[in-house]
Write a protein that holds these residues in place. Structure first.
Motif, PDB file in Angstrom:
ATOM      1  N   LEU A   1      15.208  -6.655   0.231  1.00  0.00           N
ATOM      2  CA  LEU A   1      15.191  -5.240  -0.134  1.00  0.00           C
ATOM      3  C   LEU A   1      13.964  -4.610   0.506  1.00  0.00           C
ATOM      4  O   LEU A   1      12.841  -5.050   0.259  1.00  0.00           O
ATOM      5  N   ARG A   2      14.184  -3.589   1.336  1.00  0.00           N
ATOM      6  CA  ARG A   2      13.082  -2.852   1.958  1.00  0.00           C
ATOM      7  C   ARG A   2      12.986  -1.492   1.289  1.00  0.00           C
ATOM      8  O   ARG A   2      13.992  -0.793   1.155  1.00  0.00           O
ATOM      9  N   ILE A   3      11.762  -1.146   0.892  1.00  0.00           N
ATOM     10  CA  ILE A   3      11.520   0.157   0.277  1.00  0.00           C
ATOM     11  C   ILE A   3      10.592   0.918   1.215  1.00  0.00           C
ATOM     12  O   ILE A   3       9.444   0.517   1.429  1.00  0.00           O
ATOM     13  N   LEU A   4      11.096   2.000   1.779  1.00  0.00           N
ATOM     14  CA  LEU A   4      10.331   2.778   2.740  1.00  0.00           C
ATOM     15  C   LEU A   4       9.375   3.718   2.021  1.00  0.00           C
ATOM     16  O   LEU A   4       9.681   4.240   0.952  1.00  0.00           O
ATOM     17  N   LYS A   5       8.211   3.952   2.597  1.00  0.00           N
ATOM     18  CA  LYS A   5       7.201   4.888   2.088  1.00  0.00           C
ATOM     19  C   LYS A   5       6.945   4.676   0.598  1.00  0.00           C
ATOM     20  O   LYS A   5       7.305   5.498  -0.243  1.00  0.00           O
ATOM     21  N   LEU A   6       6.326   3.544   0.275  1.00  0.00           N
ATOM     22  CA  LEU A   6       6.055   3.205  -1.123  1.00  0.00           C
ATOM     23  C   LEU A   6       5.299   4.320  -1.843  1.00  0.00           C
ATOM     24  O   LEU A   6       4.415   4.952  -1.274  1.00  0.00           O
ATOM     25  N   ASN A   7       5.673   4.526  -3.106  1.00  0.00           N
ATOM     26  CA  ASN A   7       5.058   5.537  -3.951  1.00  0.00           C
ATOM     27  C   ASN A   7       4.582   4.856  -5.234  1.00  0.00           C
ATOM     28  O   ASN A   7       5.341   4.117  -5.858  1.00  0.00           O
ATOM     29  N   ILE A   8       3.337   5.120  -5.638  1.00  0.00           N
ATOM     30  CA  ILE A   8       2.765   4.435  -6.808  1.00  0.00           C
ATOM     31  C   ILE A   8       3.581   4.709  -8.065  1.00  0.00           C
ATOM     32  O   ILE A   8       3.911   3.798  -8.821  1.00  0.00           O
TER      33      ILE A   8
ATOM     34  N   ASN B   1       0.844  -1.195   0.000  1.00  0.00           N
ATOM     35  CA  ASN B   1       0.000   0.000   0.000  1.00  0.00           C
ATOM     36  C   ASN B   1       0.875   1.238   0.000  1.00  0.00           C
ATOM     37  O   ASN B   1       1.946   1.256   0.607  1.00  0.00           O
ATOM     38  N   GLU B   2       0.398   2.267  -0.658  1.00  0.00           N
ATOM     39  CA  GLU B   2       1.140   3.517  -0.736  1.00  0.00           C
ATOM     40  C   GLU B   2       1.418   4.038   0.674  1.00  0.00           C
ATOM     41  O   GLU B   2       0.547   4.042   1.532  1.00  0.00           O
ATOM     42  N   GLY B   3       2.668   4.416   0.928  1.00  0.00           N
ATOM     43  CA  GLY B   3       3.065   4.922   2.233  1.00  0.00           C
ATOM     44  C   GLY B   3       3.614   3.863   3.170  1.00  0.00           C
ATOM     45  O   GLY B   3       4.286   4.189   4.143  1.00  0.00           O
ATOM     46  N   ASP B   4       3.337   2.591   2.897  1.00  0.00           N
ATOM     47  CA  ASP B   4       3.850   1.501   3.732  1.00  0.00           C
ATOM     48  C   ASP B   4       5.269   1.129   3.304  1.00  0.00           C
ATOM     49  O   ASP B   4       5.802   1.651   2.340  1.00  0.00           O
ATOM     50  N   THR B   5       5.856   0.168   4.006  1.00  0.00           N
ATOM     51  CA  THR B   5       7.174  -0.358   3.645  1.00  0.00           C
ATOM     52  C   THR B   5       6.993  -1.638   2.835  1.00  0.00           C
ATOM     53  O   THR B   5       6.276  -2.544   3.245  1.00  0.00           O
ATOM     54  N   GLY B   6       7.652  -1.708   1.673  1.00  0.00           N
ATOM     55  CA  GLY B   6       7.609  -2.903   0.836  1.00  0.00           C
ATOM     56  C   GLY B   6       8.831  -3.760   1.094  1.00  0.00           C
ATOM     57  O   GLY B   6       9.939  -3.236   1.281  1.00  0.00           O
ATOM     58  N   VAL B   7       8.648  -5.082   1.129  1.00  0.00           N
ATOM     59  CA  VAL B   7       9.758  -6.005   1.379  1.00  0.00           C
ATOM     60  C   VAL B   7       9.812  -7.038   0.261  1.00  0.00           C
ATOM     61  O   VAL B   7       8.859  -7.769   0.038  1.00  0.00           O
ATOM     62  N   LEU B   8      10.944  -7.092  -0.457  1.00  0.00           N
ATOM     63  CA  LEU B   8      11.166  -8.059  -1.526  1.00  0.00           C
ATOM     64  C   LEU B   8      12.284  -8.991  -1.086  1.00  0.00           C
ATOM     65  O   LEU B   8      13.304  -8.544  -0.564  1.00  0.00           O
ATOM     66  N   THR B   9      12.110 -10.297  -1.303  1.00  0.00           N
ATOM     67  CA  THR B   9      13.078 -11.284  -0.802  1.00  0.00           C
ATOM     68  C   THR B   9      13.495 -12.255  -1.893  1.00  0.00           C
ATOM     69  O   THR B   9      12.661 -12.722  -2.662  1.00  0.00           O
ATOM     70  N   CYS B  10      14.787 -12.569  -1.932  1.00  0.00           N
ATOM     71  CA  CYS B  10      15.330 -13.611  -2.805  1.00  0.00           C
ATOM     72  C   CYS B  10      16.191 -14.544  -1.965  1.00  0.00           C
ATOM     73  O   CYS B  10      16.750 -14.138  -0.946  1.00  0.00           O
ATOM     74  N   LYS B  11      16.301 -15.805  -2.428  1.00  0.00           N
ATOM     75  CA  LYS B  11      17.131 -16.771  -1.700  1.00  0.00           C
ATOM     76  C   LYS B  11      17.871 -17.655  -2.695  1.00  0.00           C
ATOM     77  O   LYS B  11      17.524 -17.725  -3.866  1.00  0.00           O
ATOM     78  N   ASN B  12      18.894 -18.329  -2.185  1.00  0.00           N
ATOM     79  CA  ASN B  12      19.704 -19.232  -2.992  1.00  0.00           C
ATOM     80  C   ASN B  12      19.866 -20.547  -2.239  1.00  0.00           C
ATOM     81  O   ASN B  12      20.598 -20.617  -1.269  1.00  0.00           O
ATOM     82  N   PRO B  13      19.189 -21.619  -2.675  1.00  0.00           N
ATOM     83  CA  PRO B  13      19.288 -22.891  -1.963  1.00  0.00           C
ATOM     84  C   PRO B  13      20.478 -23.758  -2.377  1.00  0.00           C
ATOM     85  O   PRO B  13      20.668 -24.830  -1.837  1.00  0.00           O
ATOM     86  N   SER B  14      21.287 -23.301  -3.322  1.00  0.00           N
ATOM     87  CA  SER B  14      22.361 -24.152  -3.855  1.00  0.00           C
ATOM     88  C   SER B  14      23.706 -23.883  -3.178  1.00  0.00           C
ATOM     89  O   SER B  14      23.853 -22.981  -2.372  1.00  0.00           O
TER      90      SER B  14
END
Length: 162
Positions: free
Chosen positions: A91-98, A44-57
């Motif tokens: 990756l955390r993105i603070l104060k999401l903007n559309i 949601n706009e104004g919230d913090t977005g969290v994107l995650t990646c992993k490597n199992p190898s």
């Protein structure tokens, strides 16, 4: 090893039970098999977005990097915070903007063998997005109450109450 080599990467130990005991190690190493925790994230706009990646190898990732529109995202620059530990990056993105934040984000992991990457799509909703269904229900109730009120006013009473 049957199947995909990536699924069986790691350190294998062979032990020959003699006196003295003889041991040997086999290292099955592959390029990083970077995968997104979720292929698409919503925020949601104004919230913090969290994107995650992993490597199992194996071997583990030494260096993580994030990109948006082929531009590297630098930790601590602006509203971006990158936290990487072992085989996981966030990756955390603070104060999401559309306008600014929607789109594809690329995470890239590098180990001793090479590098691999994945894509996470971020969608940002307006703060008012959840309000529209509520307003629709309120409008529907108002229309129904108005129709009932008009009907009651126009109908002819069958009996006059004492």
């Amino acid at each position: 090893i049957e199947g995909k080599k990536e699924e069986h990467s790691g350190i294998y130990e062979c032990v020959y039970k003699t006196i003295p005991e003889i041991k040997g190690e086999v290292h099955v190493e592959v390029l990083p098999q970077v995968v997104a925790y979720k292929k698409s994230e919503h925020g949601n706009e104004g919230d913090t977005g969290v994107l995650t990646c992993k490597n199992p190898s194996f071997p583990p990732v030494v260096t993580w990097a994030w990109y948006k529109n082929r531009e590297p995202i630098i930790n601590g620059s602006g509203r971006y915070i990158v936290k990487s530990s072992g085989n996981k990056t966030e990756l955390r993105i603070l104060k999401l903007n559309i306008e600014e934040d929607m789109g594809d984000y690329h995470c890239n992991g590098t180990n001793a063998i090479g590098s691999g990457g994945a894509v996470v799509n971020l969608r940002v909703r307006s703060r008012l997005a959840a309000l529209w269904p509520f307003l629709g229900i309120v409008a529907e109730v108002l229309v129904l109450v108005t129709i009932i009120f008009i009907y009651e006013k126009r109908r002819k009473p069958d009996e006059v109450l004492d």
